[in-house]
Design an enzyme around this catalytic site. Sequence first.
Site: not given
Ligand code: GAR
Length: 220
Positions: A92-93, A108, A110, A137, A144, A146
Amino acid sequence: MSTRVAVLASGRGSHFQALADAARAGALPIQLIGLFSDRPDAPVVERANALGIPVWAERPDKQAPRVDFDRRLFAALDEIQPSLIVCAGFMRIINGSVLTPWSARMINIHPSLLPRHRGLHTHRRALDSGDREHGASVHFVTAELDGGPVIAQARVPVVSGDDETSLAARVLAREHPLLAQSVLGITQGRLQLHADGVRFDGRTLQSPCQLDAQDRLVCA
Ligand code: GAR
């Protein structure tokens, strides 16, 4: 002394579990003091309940202004005063007005090599772009999306025959040590956000730290 960490997550929660396991094993000097979610029925909420970690989970009201949820979320975070907020699959943003006071204390993870592929569907976009290399990352969170200063990255090859599932699995396997090492560096005070960027041991990084094959961060 362990660092008080709050986790924000929306889904499966493999990162949350990995952090909790590392904390219990004594591998990370952190205490998970709360799990915060916008999906009360998410598996990550079940994981937190099973571990006895306090949960705050609310489904955003689609009729109300988006920022209302963000204000309630950050009021709940304020109450427990974490030293570090980790967004681990929080989909969520968040409004910049509530984020700004936390920027140096909020990270975070990503699933892309930022600044490539901000936003959603990063694995598909890496494949569609013909990227030879992909990864994940960890960055400080700013208003902003990500776009905050990148702390560290893990790189994986894209191999022929890859699909979204195989690539996502290869990246996720490196995401867990990447997040753990980033959290460790912050809790030790070695990684910090300053006005001139991310500093490691007092030196401003010229490029993000890289996770090596021994799961250590190499920072230059
Ligand atoms: C991870 O791959 C993380 O990098 C991504 O969600 C997944 C969470 O995995 N995050 C995003 O896409 C944020 N924009 P999890 O629920 O198994 O921890």
